[in-house]
Design a protein around this motif. Structure first.
Motif, PDB file in Angstrom:
ATOM      1  N   ILE A 184     -12.592   8.171  49.578  1.00 43.61           N
ATOM      2  CA  ILE A 184     -11.291   8.615  50.089  1.00 43.61           C
ATOM      3  C   ILE A 184     -10.813   7.687  51.193  1.00 43.61           C
ATOM      4  N   PHE A 185     -11.694   7.355  52.149  1.00 45.82           N
ATOM      5  CA  PHE A 185     -11.286   6.520  53.276  1.00 45.82           C
ATOM      6  C   PHE A 185     -11.013   5.072  52.852  1.00 45.82           C
ATOM      7  N   TYR A 186     -11.866   4.515  52.001  1.00 48.11           N
ATOM      8  CA  TYR A 186     -11.711   3.117  51.606  1.00 48.11           C
ATOM      9  C   TYR A 186     -10.504   2.898  50.694  1.00 48.11           C
ATOM     10  N   TYR A 187     -10.170   3.927  49.920  1.00 47.28           N
ATOM     11  CA  TYR A 187      -9.119   3.747  48.907  1.00 47.28           C
ATOM     12  C   TYR A 187      -7.970   4.743  49.066  1.00 47.28           C
ATOM     13  N   ALA A 188      -7.740   5.244  50.286  1.00 48.61           N
ATOM     14  CA  ALA A 188      -6.708   6.265  50.493  1.00 48.61           C
ATOM     15  C   ALA A 188      -5.336   5.854  49.942  1.00 48.61           C
ATOM     16  N   PRO A 189      -4.808   4.662  50.293  1.00 47.87           N
ATOM     17  CA  PRO A 189      -3.509   4.281  49.727  1.00 47.87           C
ATOM     18  C   PRO A 189      -3.537   4.181  48.203  1.00 47.87           C
ATOM     19  N   THR A 190      -4.650   3.708  47.647  1.00 46.34           N
ATOM     20  CA  THR A 190      -4.776   3.601  46.189  1.00 46.34           C
ATOM     21  C   THR A 190      -4.693   4.980  45.538  1.00 46.34           C
ATOM     22  N   ALA A 225     -12.246   1.698  57.374  1.00 44.74           N
ATOM     23  CA  ALA A 225     -10.935   2.078  56.844  1.00 44.74           C
ATOM     24  C   ALA A 225      -9.962   0.922  56.709  1.00 44.74           C
ATOM     25  N   VAL A 226     -10.123  -0.114  57.512  1.00 43.29           N
ATOM     26  CA  VAL A 226      -9.126  -1.193  57.521  1.00 43.29           C
ATOM     27  C   VAL A 226      -9.040  -1.900  56.173  1.00 43.29           C
ATOM     28  N   ILE A 227     -10.138  -1.924  55.429  1.00 44.12           N
ATOM     29  CA  ILE A 227     -10.152  -2.592  54.125  1.00 44.12           C
ATOM     30  C   ILE A 227      -9.210  -1.903  53.142  1.00 44.12           C
ATOM     31  N   SER A 228      -8.909  -0.610  53.367  1.00 48.42           N
ATOM     32  CA  SER A 228      -8.033   0.120  52.442  1.00 48.42           C
ATOM     33  C   SER A 228      -6.656  -0.535  52.351  1.00 48.42           C
ATOM     34  N   GLY A 229      -6.185  -1.062  53.478  1.00 55.06           N
ATOM     35  CA  GLY A 229      -4.881  -1.716  53.477  1.00 55.06           C
ATOM     36  C   GLY A 229      -4.914  -3.119  52.919  1.00 55.06           C
ATOM     37  N   ALA A 230      -6.094  -3.736  52.942  1.00 56.09           N
ATOM     38  CA  ALA A 230      -6.224  -5.122  52.497  1.00 56.09           C
ATOM     39  C   ALA A 230      -6.577  -5.243  51.023  1.00 56.09           C
ATOM     40  N   VAL A 231      -6.823  -4.104  50.343  1.00 50.91           N
ATOM     41  CA  VAL A 231      -7.301  -4.134  48.954  1.00 50.91           C
ATOM     42  C   VAL A 231      -6.397  -4.954  48.039  1.00 50.91           C
ATOM     43  N   ARG A 232      -5.090  -4.679  48.070  1.00 49.19           N
ATOM     44  CA  ARG A 232      -4.179  -5.399  47.175  1.00 49.19           C
ATOM     45  C   ARG A 232      -4.144  -6.896  47.504  1.00 49.19           C
ATOM     46  N   GLY A 233      -4.106  -7.218  48.801  1.00 51.19           N
ATOM     47  CA  GLY A 233      -4.032  -8.612  49.214  1.00 51.19           C
ATOM     48  C   GLY A 233      -5.261  -9.416  48.820  1.00 51.19           C
ATOM     49  N   GLN A 260     -19.033  10.492  66.304  1.00 45.50           N
ATOM     50  CA  GLN A 260     -18.223  10.826  65.136  1.00 45.50           C
ATOM     51  C   GLN A 260     -16.742  10.860  65.496  1.00 45.50           C
ATOM     52  N   LEU A 261     -16.417  11.346  66.699  1.00 45.65           N
ATOM     53  CA  LEU A 261     -15.024  11.347  67.144  1.00 45.65           C
ATOM     54  C   LEU A 261     -14.468   9.932  67.168  1.00 45.65           C
ATOM     55  N   ASN A 262     -15.251   9.009  67.716  1.00 49.55           N
ATOM     56  CA  ASN A 262     -14.789   7.621  67.768  1.00 49.55           C
ATOM     57  C   ASN A 262     -14.699   6.995  66.384  1.00 49.55           C
ATOM     58  N   ILE A 263     -15.567   7.431  65.474  1.00 47.40           N
ATOM     59  CA  ILE A 263     -15.464   6.944  64.096  1.00 47.40           C
ATOM     60  C   ILE A 263     -14.099   7.319  63.518  1.00 47.40           C
ATOM     61  N   VAL A 264     -13.704   8.562  63.701  1.00 47.15           N
ATOM     62  CA  VAL A 264     -12.435   9.000  63.120  1.00 47.15           C
ATOM     63  C   VAL A 264     -11.238   8.425  63.872  1.00 47.15           C
ATOM     64  N   ILE A 265     -11.385   8.199  65.180  1.00 44.01           N
ATOM     65  CA  ILE A 265     -10.319   7.507  65.906  1.00 44.01           C
ATOM     66  C   ILE A 265     -10.165   6.094  65.355  1.00 44.01           C
ATOM     67  N   GLY A 266     -11.300   5.439  65.094  1.00 44.36           N
ATOM     68  CA  GLY A 266     -11.260   4.101  64.509  1.00 44.36           C
ATOM     69  C   GLY A 266     -10.579   4.096  63.151  1.00 44.36           C
ATOM     70  N   ILE A 267     -10.872   5.114  62.341  1.00 47.86           N
ATOM     71  CA  ILE A 267     -10.238   5.228  61.031  1.00 47.86           C
ATOM     72  C   ILE A 267      -8.729   5.402  61.180  1.00 47.86           C
ATOM     73  N   SER A 268      -8.315   6.278  62.088  1.00 47.23           N
ATOM     74  CA  SER A 268      -6.886   6.529  62.303  1.00 47.23           C
ATOM     75  C   SER A 268      -6.170   5.279  62.807  1.00 47.23           C
ATOM     76  N   VAL A 269      -6.784   4.605  63.766  1.00 48.68           N
ATOM     77  CA  VAL A 269      -6.171   3.383  64.303  1.00 48.68           C
ATOM     78  C   VAL A 269      -6.060   2.318  63.213  1.00 48.68           C
ATOM     79  N   ALA A 270      -7.060   2.230  62.344  1.00 50.90           N
ATOM     80  CA  ALA A 270      -7.012   1.260  61.242  1.00 50.90           C
ATOM     81  C   ALA A 270      -5.844   1.555  60.305  1.00 50.90           C
ATOM     82  N   TYR A 271      -5.617   2.835  60.000  1.00 51.89           N
ATOM     83  CA  TYR A 271      -4.490   3.204  59.125  1.00 51.89           C
ATOM     84  C   TYR A 271      -3.153   2.874  59.788  1.00 51.89           C
TER      85      TYR A 271
END
Length: 512
Positions: free
Chosen positions: A272-278, A33-41, A146-157
């Motif tokens: 959805i996860f990789y490009y959520a802000p987009t 998920a962290v790449i979603s925020g770095a896409v524009r940069g 799977q719980l930790n996967i989604v926690i990781g996604i949330s923390v990345a956002y």
């Protein structure tokens, strides 16, 4: 009273082990998920085209394919624990290198290294937990991953939201912060025991396996489990091969595994996860609001994964899959409806939002015009701009003109993520860890994981092109069709494994 205390302590020990191992899922989710925020940069820094951007995001999945192929055989030979330690090291290297990269090629290499880690973590962590957990707790404990996967996604956002406005190259901080939890995971893994099933099946170390199993469930549980494992070994050939997967007796198992692996990704979750802000910017949101909405997506994913963990050993695997895929289909149709009814308005206010003055001047003669779809819009705009300007318009300026029911888009995305989180997300990996016989488990999970990653790579690679060329309406409609097909597949092929031992599941599926 004494018995209750012992059981509680044993359960606590098993839960603790599972939580440590499932930290690999946290890193997997964060990295995804962290790449979603770095896409524009990264797009601006490395001067990427749409296909270069798609590959820079999707290459992690490309690396995961290699990790999928290697993880199973390596874990069979060297043990689940050692492979997970290697995975933690790869995450640490990838996070550090991608944050420091100065060229597109080395950035891709760093991302692929992280992908190899993802490929290993997503397969071996649930297998380890399934092999160490008692049957009554297995569904819930495997779902920790799977719980930790989604926690990781949330923390990345959250991390992206707080770092997005940093001075300089914020994307480097977004990607580099992952090195901290990766190092913690690396050190924590040295405290967990080896898989008792692996110790018996691969190195015949019954004494150490008995010690671990006794600590988990007491002497009676250890004796019964060892006897069951040895009974399973007596029924099997020495080692599974790739060609074994083609045998007719495994046909039902492979249909279930490959089918669920296909539908988990083809329905668009990683897009959805990789490009959520987009996606939210496509719905007319500002950069800050888009990152904030991505946080809401991550929290929704987390909450409903907790619901899945609560229900998976109560309601069962198949009912959750049917409920989830049905709601996913509804959500994707809602998003399709919202974008299909969007319009693109050229007036004084929307033209004033254009950041590129030359593009704004070239489009000024469209003032007072409204377009009912992207195809009609692009046809009008393309004749007024050169190729480079048109590309910039599609990437950065189109969201200035959209008039859409953004609330409906947000509700659709949240419903979709919630539905995935109670079904295809955790249930797929629980099923994969349960349905394969021990003889072929290593090679089988590698093949299925590779296939799952291949589908995911295809989705994430094509998604930026789809948004620009097909438009969000057609993109979400395609995902909705696949989601409906998933309902039919689950109803026809998937069996219930709730409450059964791994050996019982094997006997059931091979007999069928």
């Amino acid at each position: 009273m004494q018995t209750e205390t012992v059981v509680k302590m044993n359960k606590s020990y098993t839960v603790l082990i599972s939580l440590i191992v499932a930290l690999g899922g946290f890193l997997l989710g964060f990295d995804s998920a962290v790449i979603s925020g770095a896409v524009r940069g990264i797009t601006l820094y490395f001067d990427m085209t749409e296909w270069m951007l798609g590959f820079s995001v999707g290459c992690v999945v490309f690396g995961a394919m290699a990790g999928n192929l290697l993880a199973g055989p390596l874990s069979d030979r060297f043990g689940r624990k050692r492979v997970l330690i290697l995975v933690a090291a790869l995450f640490t290297i990838s996070a550090t290198w991608s944050a420091l990269a100065t060229g597109y090629t080395e950035f891709i290499i760093a991302r692929i290294i992280g992908g190899i880690g993802i490929g290993g973590a997503i397969l071996i962590a649930p297998v380890y937990i399934a092999e160490i957990a008692p049957p009554k707790l297995r569904g819930s404990l495997v779902s920790f991953n799977q719980l930790n996967i989604v926690i990781g996604i949330s923390v990345a956002y959250f991390s992206n939201y707080f770092l997005v406005n940093m001075e300089g190259e914020a994307w480097r901080w977004m990607l580099g912060v992952e090195a901290v939890p990766a190092l913690i995971y690396f050190l924590a893994l040295f405290t967990v025991p080896k898989s008792p099933r692996w110790l018996i099946q691969k190195v015949n170390n019954i004494a150490l396996a008995r010690k671990i199993l006794t600590k988990i469930g007491g002497e009676s549980y250890a004796d019964a489990t060892i006897e069951e494992i040895q009974r399973g070994i007596d029924r099997k050939e020495v080692k599974g091969k790739l060609s074994d997967l083609l045998k007719s007796k495994y046909a039902t198992i492979m249909i279930i595994a490959l089918g669920i692996a296909f539908f988990q990704q083809i329905t668009g979750i990683n897009a959805i996860f990789y490009y959520a802000p987009t996606i939210f910017e496509q719905a007319g949101g500002s950069t800050d609001s888009s990152f904030l909405q991505a946080i809401v997506v991550g929290l929704t994913n987390l909450i409903f994964t907790l619901v899945a963990i609560w229900l998976i050993d109560k309601l069962g695997r198949k009912p959750l899959l049917l409920i989830g895929t049905t709601c996913m289909t509804i959500a994707l149709l809602m998003a399709t409806f919202a974008f299909n009814n969007a319009s693109y308005v050229f007036d004084e206010a929307t033209l004033a939002k254009v950041s590129d003055i030359e593009i704004g001047n070239a489009l000024s003669d469209l003032k007072g015009t409204t377009y009912s779809g992207q195809a009609e819009l692009f046809e009008a705009v393309e004749t007024r701009l050169d190729q480079e300007q048109f590309l910039a318009f599609r990437r950065n300026e189109i969201t200035n003109f959209i008039d859409i029911n953004a609330t409906l888009v947000l509700i659709a995305i949240l419903l979709y993520v919630a539905s995935f989180a109670i079904s295809l997300g955790p249930v797929m990996w629980t099923l994969i860890s349960e349905i394969f016989p021990s003889k072929i488990k290593g090679i089988a999970i590698s093949v299925v994981g590779f296939f799952n990653s291949l589908v995911s790579f295809s989705v994430t690679q094509v998604f930026p092109w789809e948004l620009s060329n097909l438009g969000p309406t057609m993109t979400f409609l395609i995902y909705a069709v696949f989601s409906f097909c998933a309902i039919l597949f689950v109803k026809r092929y998937v069996i219930e494994t709730k409450g059964r031992s791994l050996e019982e599941v094997e006997e059931l599926l091979i007999r069928k």
